[in-house]
Write a protein that holds these residues in place. Sequence first.
Motif, PDB file in Angstrom:
ATOM      1  N   PHE A 236      -0.438  60.853  -4.600  1.00  0.00           N
ATOM      2  CA  PHE A 236      -1.390  60.764  -3.480  1.00  0.00           C
ATOM      3  C   PHE A 236      -1.075  61.827  -2.427  1.00  0.00           C
ATOM      4  O   PHE A 236       0.090  62.014  -2.067  1.00  0.00           O
ATOM      5  N   ASP A 237      -2.135  62.505  -1.924  1.00  0.00           N
ATOM      6  CA  ASP A 237      -1.951  63.449  -0.814  1.00  0.00           C
ATOM      7  C   ASP A 237      -1.786  62.693   0.501  1.00  0.00           C
ATOM      8  O   ASP A 237      -1.101  63.143   1.405  1.00  0.00           O
ATOM      9  N   ASP A 238      -2.452  61.521   0.608  1.00  0.00           N
ATOM     10  CA  ASP A 238      -2.499  60.778   1.868  1.00  0.00           C
ATOM     11  C   ASP A 238      -1.727  59.448   1.698  1.00  0.00           C
ATOM     12  O   ASP A 238      -2.207  58.533   1.025  1.00  0.00           O
ATOM     13  N   PRO A 239      -0.537  59.332   2.319  1.00  0.00           N
ATOM     14  CA  PRO A 239       0.273  58.109   2.150  1.00  0.00           C
ATOM     15  C   PRO A 239      -0.458  56.842   2.599  1.00  0.00           C
ATOM     16  O   PRO A 239      -0.229  55.765   2.035  1.00  0.00           O
ATOM     17  N   SER A 240      -1.357  56.960   3.590  1.00  0.00           N
ATOM     18  CA  SER A 240      -2.060  55.746   4.060  1.00  0.00           C
ATOM     19  C   SER A 240      -3.038  55.249   2.983  1.00  0.00           C
ATOM     20  O   SER A 240      -3.299  54.048   2.873  1.00  0.00           O
ATOM     21  N   GLU A 241      -3.576  56.161   2.198  1.00  0.00           N
ATOM     22  CA  GLU A 241      -4.471  55.777   1.099  1.00  0.00           C
ATOM     23  C   GLU A 241      -3.664  55.026   0.022  1.00  0.00           C
ATOM     24  O   GLU A 241      -4.125  54.038  -0.543  1.00  0.00           O
ATOM     25  N   TYR A 242      -2.449  55.492  -0.221  1.00  0.00           N
ATOM     26  CA  TYR A 242      -1.574  54.776  -1.166  1.00  0.00           C
ATOM     27  C   TYR A 242      -1.268  53.366  -0.634  1.00  0.00           C
ATOM     28  O   TYR A 242      -1.360  52.387  -1.391  1.00  0.00           O
ATOM     29  N   ASP A 243      -0.947  53.272   0.653  1.00  0.00           N
ATOM     30  CA  ASP A 243      -0.650  51.950   1.230  1.00  0.00           C
ATOM     31  C   ASP A 243      -1.843  51.006   1.097  1.00  0.00           C
ATOM     32  O   ASP A 243      -1.682  49.820   0.842  1.00  0.00           O
ATOM     33  N   ARG A 244      -3.054  51.559   1.235  1.00  0.00           N
ATOM     34  CA  ARG A 244      -4.276  50.734   1.126  1.00  0.00           C
ATOM     35  C   ARG A 244      -4.454  50.205  -0.301  1.00  0.00           C
ATOM     36  O   ARG A 244      -4.908  49.080  -0.516  1.00  0.00           O
ATOM     37  N   LEU A 245      -4.055  51.005  -1.287  1.00  0.00           N
ATOM     38  CA  LEU A 245      -4.380  50.670  -2.679  1.00  0.00           C
ATOM     39  C   LEU A 245      -3.213  50.102  -3.493  1.00  0.00           C
ATOM     40  O   LEU A 245      -3.419  49.586  -4.587  1.00  0.00           O
ATOM     41  N   LYS A 246      -1.992  50.192  -2.963  1.00  0.00           N
ATOM     42  CA  LYS A 246      -0.827  49.966  -3.826  1.00  0.00           C
ATOM     43  C   LYS A 246      -0.750  48.553  -4.409  1.00  0.00           C
ATOM     44  O   LYS A 246      -0.184  48.361  -5.479  1.00  0.00           O
ATOM     45  N   ASN A 247      -1.311  47.568  -3.701  1.00  0.00           N
ATOM     46  CA  ASN A 247      -1.278  46.201  -4.240  1.00  0.00           C
ATOM     47  C   ASN A 247      -2.671  45.719  -4.654  1.00  0.00           C
ATOM     48  O   ASN A 247      -2.943  44.514  -4.667  1.00  0.00           O
ATOM     49  N   ALA A 248      -3.542  46.676  -5.007  1.00  0.00           N
ATOM     50  CA  ALA A 248      -4.934  46.318  -5.328  1.00  0.00           C
ATOM     51  C   ALA A 248      -5.000  45.344  -6.502  1.00  0.00           C
ATOM     52  O   ALA A 248      -5.799  44.412  -6.497  1.00  0.00           O
ATOM     53  N   TYR A 249      -4.188  45.561  -7.510  1.00  0.00           N
ATOM     54  CA  TYR A 249      -4.204  44.697  -8.693  1.00  0.00           C
ATOM     55  C   TYR A 249      -2.801  44.151  -8.953  1.00  0.00           C
ATOM     56  O   TYR A 249      -1.870  44.918  -9.176  1.00  0.00           O
ATOM     57  N   ILE A 250      -2.711  42.830  -8.929  1.00  0.00           N
ATOM     58  CA  ILE A 250      -1.440  42.200  -9.305  1.00  0.00           C
ATOM     59  C   ILE A 250      -1.765  41.115 -10.324  1.00  0.00           C
ATOM     60  O   ILE A 250      -2.484  40.153 -10.027  1.00  0.00           O
ATOM     61  N   LEU A 251      -1.274  41.295 -11.545  1.00  0.00           N
ATOM     62  CA  LEU A 251      -1.528  40.317 -12.610  1.00  0.00           C
ATOM     63  C   LEU A 251      -0.565  39.145 -12.433  1.00  0.00           C
ATOM     64  O   LEU A 251       0.649  39.331 -12.383  1.00  0.00           O
TER      65      LEU A 251
END
Length: 309
Positions: A236-251
């Motif tokens: 990711f170029d933008d760390p805040s975008e990673y923070d927004r998406l990092k827990n998007a899917y948890i099985l």
Amino acid sequence: MLKLAQKDILRADQFSREEIDLIMETARGFEHELDGEKALETMRGKILSTLFFEPSTRTRLSFEAAMLRLGGEVISVAEAKSSSAAKGESLYDTIKTVEGYADVIVLRHPRIGAAAEAAAATNKPVLNAGDGAGQHPTQSLLDFYTIEKEQGKVEGLTVTLAGDLKHGRTVHSLADLLASYNVHFVFASPRALRMPTEIVEKLKARGVSVAETENLAEAVAASDVLYMTRIQGERFDDPSEYDRLKNAYILTRAMLARAKEGMTVMHPLPRVNEIATEVDSYPGAAYFRQAANGIPVRMALLALVTERA
Ligand code: CP
């Protein structure tokens, strides 16, 4: 046995079905011999060089273990900072040097296309162990081996690839490899991390059945194979975008209540949060068996590409 002799392994879409059959059959043979605790001599006197300019646990160690199991030797660069790349040496010069030391080269590099560049620099076989967000073809072969072993077949399955489909080289390669088989794909991802359009279009042009969704729970219910992936923070170029998406899917185990009986859960690993550890005891949780399958499959690849042409 000469189909892959002295060939580079750069992309998953380079393989014919006949070549995939040969790799699977050779891997099954090696797995059988390992079960019998037989010492193998296939690679006696040969040297593998592993050059890893990005972190790895499974790919580097399983290639090295595979070579040792075959009776060969290994020389390794485990991180860029311990090689002369840190002093500014080009990839071309590194490969021209290493070809004088080794019979086969396994390369992981952060740049898409680096393995192809390395292969162009040498006549020694080069195996792509991951080139940035590009391809990871040897992973897709062990994934294929795992699907066949867990499900008893590949044809006719619904295979869901879930998570970071934009940056995940394992899913790019697996989609390419399975495209020659009659599978139905479900691509489950947040909108920002969809499978690249060129890959989806390429699959559709080949007549492959593809559905896309953002709803992981729905995808789980439809799947024979659920292939989870990590959100790749390092791409990711933008760390805040990673923070927004990092827990998007948890099985979770609760989500598996709606799964088909016998569904296989896979993950190339490493996982971060995307599969809760409570899932590990689910009988179809195959990700550590999948990692172990790296040994016979990489033994097969090393043996086949180092045959004389
Ligand atoms: N699956 C995979 O490529 O794992 P490593 O990054 O640990 O090699």
